[in-house]
Design a protein around this motif. Structure first.
Motif, PDB file in Angstrom:
ATOM      1  N   VAL A 107       0.821  -1.213   0.000  1.00 31.24           N
ATOM      2  CA  VAL A 107       0.000   0.000   0.000  1.00 31.24           C
ATOM      3  C   VAL A 107       0.855   1.262   0.000  1.00 31.24           C
ATOM      4  CG1 VAL A 107      -1.664   1.347   1.340  1.00 31.24           C
ATOM      5  CG2 VAL A 107      -2.033  -1.099   1.002  1.00 31.24           C
ATOM      6  N   PRO A 108       1.961   1.323   0.778  1.00 32.87           N
ATOM      7  CA  PRO A 108       2.799   2.538   0.723  1.00 32.87           C
ATOM      8  C   PRO A 108       3.381   2.836  -0.652  1.00 32.87           C
ATOM      9  CG  PRO A 108       3.319   1.262   2.693  1.00 32.87           C
ATOM     10  CD  PRO A 108       2.397   0.422   1.863  1.00 32.87           C
ATOM     11  N   GLN A 109       3.437   1.824  -1.531  1.00 28.83           N
ATOM     12  CA  GLN A 109       4.000   2.058  -2.864  1.00 28.83           C
ATOM     13  C   GLN A 109       3.118   2.991  -3.692  1.00 28.83           C
ATOM     14  OE1 GLN A 109       7.031   0.810  -2.963  1.00 28.83           O
ATOM     15  NE2 GLN A 109       6.513  -0.119  -0.991  1.00 28.83           N
ATOM     16  N   PHE A 110       1.860   3.146  -3.303  1.00 28.73           N
ATOM     17  CA  PHE A 110       0.954   4.044  -4.014  1.00 28.73           C
ATOM     18  C   PHE A 110       1.027   5.475  -3.483  1.00 28.73           C
ATOM     19  CE2 PHE A 110      -0.762  -0.183  -4.532  1.00 28.73           C
ATOM     20  CZ  PHE A 110      -1.162  -0.206  -5.847  1.00 28.73           C
ATOM     21  N   ILE A 111       1.761   5.671  -2.368  1.00 29.97           N
ATOM     22  CA  ILE A 111       1.858   6.992  -1.743  1.00 29.97           C
ATOM     23  C   ILE A 111       3.267   7.511  -1.971  1.00 29.97           C
ATOM     24  CG2 ILE A 111       1.566   8.310   0.376  1.00 29.97           C
ATOM     25  CD1 ILE A 111      -0.179   6.019   1.418  1.00 29.97           C
ATOM     26  N   GLU A 112       3.400   8.499  -2.818  1.00 28.56           N
ATOM     27  CA  GLU A 112       4.715   8.961  -3.272  1.00 28.56           C
ATOM     28  C   GLU A 112       5.607   9.401  -2.120  1.00 28.56           C
ATOM     29  OE1 GLU A 112       7.618   9.537  -6.055  1.00 28.56           O
ATOM     30  OE2 GLU A 112       5.608   8.745  -6.429  1.00 28.56           O
ATOM     31  N   ARG A 113       5.072  10.095  -1.152  1.00 32.00           N
ATOM     32  CA  ARG A 113       5.893  10.658  -0.077  1.00 32.00           C
ATOM     33  C   ARG A 113       5.855   9.837   1.195  1.00 32.00           C
ATOM     34  NH1 ARG A 113       4.745  17.216  -0.560  1.00 32.00           N
ATOM     35  NH2 ARG A 113       5.434  17.422  -2.748  1.00 32.00           N
ATOM     36  N   PHE A 114       5.424   8.603   1.108  1.00 32.35           N
ATOM     37  CA  PHE A 114       5.371   7.754   2.298  1.00 32.35           C
ATOM     38  C   PHE A 114       6.801   7.464   2.762  1.00 32.35           C
ATOM     39  CE2 PHE A 114       4.769   4.079   4.962  1.00 32.35           C
ATOM     40  CZ  PHE A 114       3.513   4.273   5.508  1.00 32.35           C
TER      41      PHE A 114
END
Length: 361
Positions: A107-114
């Motif tokens: 899921v974090p791979q979809f959030i650029e600034r995670f």
């Protein structure tokens, strides 16, 4: 004399401007837009009523589904079986942990600034398979062992797809490199492997892996049915992946190979540092398309007695206690597949934009 720059008229901006440009630019486009809109609305309203407004969501038995809409009560009552199959209820916390770790990894791979998302992704392809190998079957560190014939539902679908994807990409890459090798024996072996496996339907591969593979194993050596299916799926998918990667290798200009050789790089360093990163970037759509195809093809394991999510639904809709609920079951399966396939597609598009070098022909 210069005149100040004026903004376009409001009719050319926003939603109105977009609609005039794309939907009502000519009389036949306007007519087509109206016809399609009528067909969509006339079919969407009854569908929405069946899915939500007239549907049954609560109750205990099939007799509570007395409305004209969908009987989602069937899904809620059998949801545990659709997700875990025959996995023991008291041990399903292991699967829940794996679902949580899978979400944590990807899921974090979809959030650029995670923060640290690259490390989460690395964990997803290294540590997660090891943890799954310990938790799901058990037999390690005092965990109760659960045989693979009790696995099923969505968890089995994800296991088949995840292992197939994780193994097919590196094997396919090696096969693609071998097919372009200058050594005739290596090239011949890779060509034969790729062409043979691509010429055989997956359903035949599964039959062969389930029935014929044990005949070729040494005496005393055997694999469970699930392991045989995983081997067959991985080898079959690797052949398709090899051709996708080979397309990327052929698209790299010859100058890249010559420049890497001029720097004094050996074969593997040249491929690993110069050629493969560019080749894999070029064929991201093809790779993801192959992954999506594999994810959907996992439903074929039903023919060898493995109950993935589709098999679990099919076995349930034949229950006399739940009649006329096949549509609801298949809609649920379609929605589950759409969620994962759409997620892979969106991530690949995001990856393409991130790795885009700006070169356009």
């Amino acid at each position: 004399m210069t005149h100040p720059t004026e903004l376009p008229p409001k009719s050319e901006l926003g939603v109105v401007g977009w609609a005039r440009k794309n939907l009502f630019s000519t009389w036949y486009n306007a007519l087509l837009t109206l016809v399609v809109s009528y067909l969509v609305i006339s079919s969407a309203i009854p569908l929405f009523k069946w899915l939500f407004l007239e549907a049954t969501f609560t109750g205990e038995t099939a007799s509570d589904c007395s409305g004209e809409g969908a009987c989602w009560l069937f899904i809620s009552q059998r949801l545990n079986f659709f997700i875990y199959g025959f996995y023991p209820d008291t041990l399903q916390w292991r699967i829940d942990i794996m679902f949580g770790l899978l979400a944590l990894a990807f899921v974090p791979q979809f959030i650029e600034r995670f923060p640290g998302r690259k490390w989460f992704g690395l964990f997803g392809v290294t540590g997660l398979p090891i943890i799954g190998y310990i938790l799901i079957p058990g037999g390690w560190f005092g965990l109760e062992e659960v045989p693979s014939n009790k696995w099923g539902g969505l968890m089995l679908t994800l296991i088949l797809a995840y292992v197939g994807i994780l193994a097919a990409l590196p094997i396919g890459t090696v096969l693609a490199l071998g097919r372009r090798s200058e050594m005739p024996i290596i090239r011949g072996i890779c060509v034969v492997f790729i062409e043979v496996w691509r010429a055989v339907p997956l359903i035949t591969v599964l039959f062969m892996a389930s029935v014929m593979l044990p005949l070729f194993l040494p005496e005393g050596v055997s694999f469970e049915k699930l392991m045989r299916a995983l081997i067959g799926i991985t080898l079959w998918q690797s052949a398709y992946m090899a051709e996708v990667v080979r397309g990327g290798l052929q698209a790299i200009p010859r100058g890249q190979y010559e420049a890497a050789s001029a720097l004094g790089l050996g074969y593997w360093r040249k491929m690993g540092l110069i050629v493969l990163p560019q080749a894999l970037t070029l064929v991201i759509p093809g790779i993801v398309n192959t992954f999506i195809s594999l994810f959907k093809d996992t439903t074929l394991v039903l023919i060898i007695g493995l109950f993935d999510i589709l098999g679990a639904v099919q076995s349930t809709v034949t229950d006399p206690a739940w009649q006329n609920v096949a549509i609801e079951g298949y809609v649920f399966v379609a929605f589950c597949f759409w969620i994962f396939c759409f997620g892979m597609s969106r991530y690949s598009q995001n990856l393409e934009r991130k790795l885009d070098t700006g070169h356009r022909t």
